[in-house]
Design a protein around this motif. Structure first.
Motif: not given
Length: 122
Positions: A62, A111-116
């Motif tokens: 990631y 995490l992969h979707d770059n979300k908090e």
């Protein structure tokens, strides 16, 4: 049910840390490391602080930038004890194991979707 399982899991991890045992949960390791706290003018007090070290595979996959955390080499790391966690809440160990794995997969997806994401441990 998920909340009960994670509550029991965090209690298990806390008990292990109090006994100075590191716990590996698949995505990283919880441990207690020596540190120093400044308590006054020039006074330093040795303390221990809990840390979480994200596993290398997760960091690489990631492209995570994590604070460098060193767990002393003599610290032995143990996997989660699903039977102990399950006994605490009267669940079957297989249900606990599957719930934890699915939750960690969900966490990795976030995490992969770059979300908090907030991953709370008591």
């Amino acid at each position: 049910e998920i909340s009960r399982i994670w509550s029991s899991t965090t209690k298990y991890i806390r008990r292990q840390l109090l006994q100075k045992r590191a716990v590996e949960i698949g995505i990283g390791t919880f441990a207690v490391v020596p540190a120093h706290a400044t308590v006054g003018e020039g006074k330093v007090l040795p303390v221990e602080r809990p840390v979480f070290k994200v596993c290398r595979m997760l960091r690489t996959f990631y492209k995570l930038k994590c604070q460098k955390t060193k767990i002393p080499g003599e610290t032995v790391s143990f996997p989660l004890d699903f039977e102990s966690i399950a006994a605490d809440i009267h669940f079957r160990p297989k249900i606990v194991e599957q719930c934890i794995h699915e939750t960690l997969l969900f966490f990795a997806g976030v995490l992969h979707d770059n979300k908090e994401v907030e991953f709370t441990f008591k």
